[in-house]
Design a protein around this motif. Structure first.
Motif, short mmCIF file in Angstrom:
data_model
loop_
_atom_site.label_atom_id
_atom_site.label_comp_id
_atom_site.label_asym_id
_atom_site.label_seq_id
_atom_site.Cartn_x
_atom_site.Cartn_y
_atom_site.Cartn_z
N ASN A 296 0.83 -1.20 0.00
CA ASN A 296 0.00 0.00 0.00
C ASN A 296 0.87 1.26 0.00
O ASN A 296 2.02 1.25 0.44
N THR A 297 0.31 2.35 -0.47
CA THR A 297 0.96 3.66 -0.39
C THR A 297 -0.03 4.63 0.23
O THR A 297 -1.16 4.77 -0.24
N ILE A 298 0.38 5.25 1.33
CA ILE A 298 -0.49 6.17 2.05
C ILE A 298 0.16 7.55 2.06
O ILE A 298 1.25 7.72 2.59
N GLN A 303 4.25 1.60 2.15
CA GLN A 303 4.32 0.64 3.24
C GLN A 303 5.07 -0.60 2.74
O GLN A 303 5.30 -0.75 1.55
N HIS A 304 5.41 -1.49 3.63
CA HIS A 304 6.28 -2.60 3.23
C HIS A 304 5.71 -3.95 3.65
O HIS A 304 4.97 -4.05 4.63
N ILE A 305 6.07 -4.96 2.88
CA ILE A 305 5.56 -6.32 3.05
C ILE A 305 6.75 -7.28 3.05
O ILE A 305 7.74 -7.06 2.35
N VAL A 424 -6.17 8.18 -1.05
CA VAL A 424 -5.06 8.62 -0.21
C VAL A 424 -5.63 9.35 0.99
O VAL A 424 -6.62 10.06 0.89
N CYS A 425 -5.03 9.19 2.14
CA CYS A 425 -5.51 9.82 3.37
C CYS A 425 -4.48 10.81 3.88
O CYS A 425 -3.62 10.44 4.69
N MET A 451 -7.76 -1.62 6.30
CA MET A 451 -6.84 -1.76 5.19
C MET A 451 -6.31 -0.41 4.71
O MET A 451 -5.37 -0.36 3.94
N MET A 452 -6.92 0.69 5.16
CA MET A 452 -6.37 1.99 4.83
C MET A 452 -5.05 2.23 5.55
O MET A 452 -4.29 3.08 5.18
#
Length: 705
Positions: A296-298, A303-305, A424-425, A451-452
């Motif tokens: 994800n990109t916020i 973000q990383h997995i 996007v938040c 999931m956000m």
């Protein structure tokens, strides 16, 4: 003139009553009664009312077949929920009950039939055969299949929850409870102050206590005190929110080059790794399904997995403990193997990465896919192919309550192309977004809302679900097979396994008894055309693009049918409770099960610092959302709501069955559940860390959350 005594029961939830005109006509083999307006002096059809009326006929009607109910607008449109109608024929004959449990929306009529369960071959009346056929034709127009996305189970054709028929919608009490409970969580956690701190890291691990001081549970507090300990890590593999991930390691994976020397310090004396593998004491967590999933990109921050491999050892004294962790599927210099003998912070961070992967897998796969989406297939097929008088419909329908609305809201409001998942938040919007959750007021929506702030939000959610769907098997949904196939039948202190098997056996015994009651032989199963159409709808329409699922498109025996029905009910109840009910307990202390990781996995064990850990763990706002939502989802519903909105396993408030033998079996089922309840409570007496998630008194009768 023949006079029949007719009793009409109105629903007990809010707004079930009506002030509209209600008419009744009794339909018998010899004719119909007068169309009678049900109008006693005083208030008729109030919420929870049971009203009695006299209905006349100029001649005997013979055996009663149907009750025809009609509703007409009086002043304003006022919907009505009818529970049942009972009819006492003249001459003191046996009272007949006609179950309804339907909403009347607008002007119209509905014909309901007496409650004795019947398969198609039991029908002899042309009128009842017509009614049966018409009911299914109407339902198939209302409940239609659609593929929301390729590579996952098909679902109900509804763009939003407003497109669903009222009969499968939430009642008002449930909606109200959602709103108030999340609002309470926000206030209790002071999230209005903290949630706007997007991107701001905590200073140290103790800072997470700032959101942990009001909403608490015994397990969450125990977790806060013991989460660093290796035995506690192992315990969660057995009895945490995803207790079916662990497998026996019969051979070390080729891509996990652990040597005996690496882990000898973790072994008991006079043994080594190879001996313990052969003895069945080595277990594996393999998160290869996470490999290649987009993160994800916020607000522009990626973000990383990770896709870890974790080796565990059943130590004779210390219990199940991790002994080696690799944070990727491809070994190499940048993918070191972490060991308990490494620097403490390096080993701690490696375990955090495993627990982070665990969060993604249990939320999206064990919980969403393997309970919510799987059950929706059975729900749609049941509504499409089995009439209300069919014994299998009567058996299943209490366990399918609310599932369509929960799933529909999740798809329409969050994971659609324009849903919140894709948005996007920015910091200034985070507070507004959290408050939007209050407005949504749907448990599934808020479940997916996490999931956000998780690393698999956006496209990663669907990719991960598609990967799991391709390896999903019918066999894995059967606990006895699943435990054997994973090689975990001998693991001690595996309370999830023990309690699951107890509940499976009781469920299977109950279901088998009900099947035997209505199917005298295997041939009766094969010859039930409605039942065979139902299973074809499930296997060919619901579980599409799944050639290795292993569910036949026909049912050939009573045992086949009993096993399938047990799978459905077990998944709706026990399995959902196992993955849902402990969310707050295991996830409230954010470092134990972080929802996201903001830095990539470490490549150098000696370079891990506390600053690196804090920069990796969820930030202040992400932690707040994780805390609030896991409490909201995992909490027990309040007593004021439970009589209407929360129905527990074995409690059938809608009485679809009327036959004495069927009711006796239900009573026996409840007695056996009480015996399991007592056993679990006795087993947990005196334990500091209790496993109570599968107490029957804490398992809902359907997926409602």
């Amino acid at each position: 003139m023949e006079v029949y005594t007719v009793t009409v029961a109105t629903g007990t939830s809010e707004y079930s009553g009506t002030n509209n005109y209600i008419y009744v006509t009794l339909v018998g083999e010899a004719g119909e009664s007068e169309r009678t307006l049900l109008d006693n002096p005083g208030l008729d059809f109030c919420r929870g009312a049971v009203d009695q009326y006299k209905v006349s006929s100029f001649s005997p009607l013979g055996p009663l077949l149907l009750v025809r109910l009609e509703k007409q607008r009086y002043w304003v449109e006022d919907n009505w929920f009818c529970r049942y109608v009972s009819v006492e024929p003249p001459g003191g004959h046996e009272v007949l009950t006609f179950p309804c449990y339907r909403w009347f929306i607008g002007d119209g009529q509905l014909e309901i039939r007496e409650g004795t369960a019947k398969t198609l071959k039991d029908e002899s009346s042309p009128e009842l055969l017509r009614h049966r056929r018409t009911e299914l034709e109407d339902r198939q127009k209302t409940y239609r299949w659609i593929s929301w996305a390729s590579g996952i189970p098909r679902c109900i054709d509804a763009k939003t929850e407003a497109d669903l028929p009222q009969d499968v919608r939430f009642d008002n009490e449930k909606r109200s409870d959602f709103e108030h409970s999340l609002h309470y969580a926000l206030l209790e956690l002071s999230l209005k102050k903290l949630v706007v701190q997007f991107g701001k890291s905590w200073n140290d691990l103790d800072d997470f206590k700032r959101i942990f001081w009001k909403l608490r549970s015994p397990i969450a507090e125990y977790c806060m005190d013991h989460w660093r300990e290796d035995w506690f890590f192992g315990y969660q593999c057995l009895n945490g929110s995803n207790p079916r991930m662990i497998c026996r390691c019969r051979k070390l994976p080729d891509n996990f080059p652990v040597t005996a020397d690496m882990v000898q310090i973790s072994m008991s004396s006079r043994t080594d790794l190879q001996q313990e593998v052969q003895a069945g004491n080595i277990y594996l967590l393999d998160y290869s399904i996470m490999d290649g999933v987009p993160s994800n990109t916020i607000k522009g921050l990626r973000q990383h997995i990770a896709a870890p491999l974790c080796l565990l050892y059943q130590h004779p004294d210390r219990g199940l403990v991790p002994i080696a962790i690799q944070l990727g599927q491809t070994p190499g210099l940048d993918t070191p193997i972490f060991l308990p003998s490494d620097p403490p912070l390096a080993w701690l961070l490696a375990k955090m990465w495993v627990r982070h992967s665990e969060f993604q897998v249990f939320q999206l796969l064990s919980h969403l896919l393997r309970t919510h989406l799987v059950v929706e297939v059975f729900c749609v097929a049941t509504l499409r192919q089995l009439p209300a008088v069919h014994p299998i419909y009567k058996l299943l329908i209490p366990h399918l309550r609310y599932t369509l609305e929960i799933n529909c809201r999740g798809r329409s409001q969050l994971i659609s192309p324009d849903g919140i998942f894709k948005r996007v938040c920015p910091p200034e919007m985070m507070m507004m977004m959290v408050m939007m959750m209050v407005v949504m007021v749907v448990m599934m929506v808020m479940k997916m809302m996490k999931m956000m702030v998780v690393s698999t939000g956006g496209d990663g959610l669907l990719v991960l679900a598609q990967k799991e769907y391709q390896v999903l098997t019918y066999r894995s949904l059967q606990p006895p097979c699943d435990f054997r196939d994973r090689g975990v039948s001998q693991l001690p202190n595996y309370f999830y396994r023990e309690h699951s098997l107890l509940l499976w056996e009781v469920l299977h015994s109950f279901v088998s008894g009900m099947v035997t009651l209505y199917y005298q032989s295997d041939g009766d199963v094969r010859e039930d055309l409605e039942l065979q159409t139902w299973i074809r709808d499930i296997s060919q329409e619901g579980f599409t693009e799944l050639p290795s699922f292993g569910l036949s498109s026909s049912l050939s025996s009573r045992e086949d049918l009993s096993t399938l029905l047990t799978v459905v009910i077990f998944t709706c109840t026990v399995q959902h409770a196992a993955t849902n009910n402990g969310q707050f307990d295991w996830c409230a202390w954010v470092p134990n099960t972080p929802c996201t990781m903001r830095q990539p996995p470490p490549t150098d064990k000696d370079a891990v610092t506390m600053e690196m850990i804090m920069a990796t763990l969820p930030d202040v706002s992400q932690s707040c959302v994780q805390m609030a939502i896991t409490w909201h989802l995992g909490r027990a519903q309040p007593d004021a709501v439970s009589p209407v909105s929360m129905i527990l396993l074995g409690q059938y408030t809608d009485e679809h069955f009327s036959e004495g033998r069927a009711l006796e079996m239900i009573d026996r089922f409840r007695v056996e559940l009480k015996e399991i309840e007592d056993h679990i409570l006795s087993q947990n007496q005196g334990l500091d860390l209790q496993y109570l998630f599968l107490l029957p008194s804490r398992i809902e009768n359907s997926i409602t959350i």
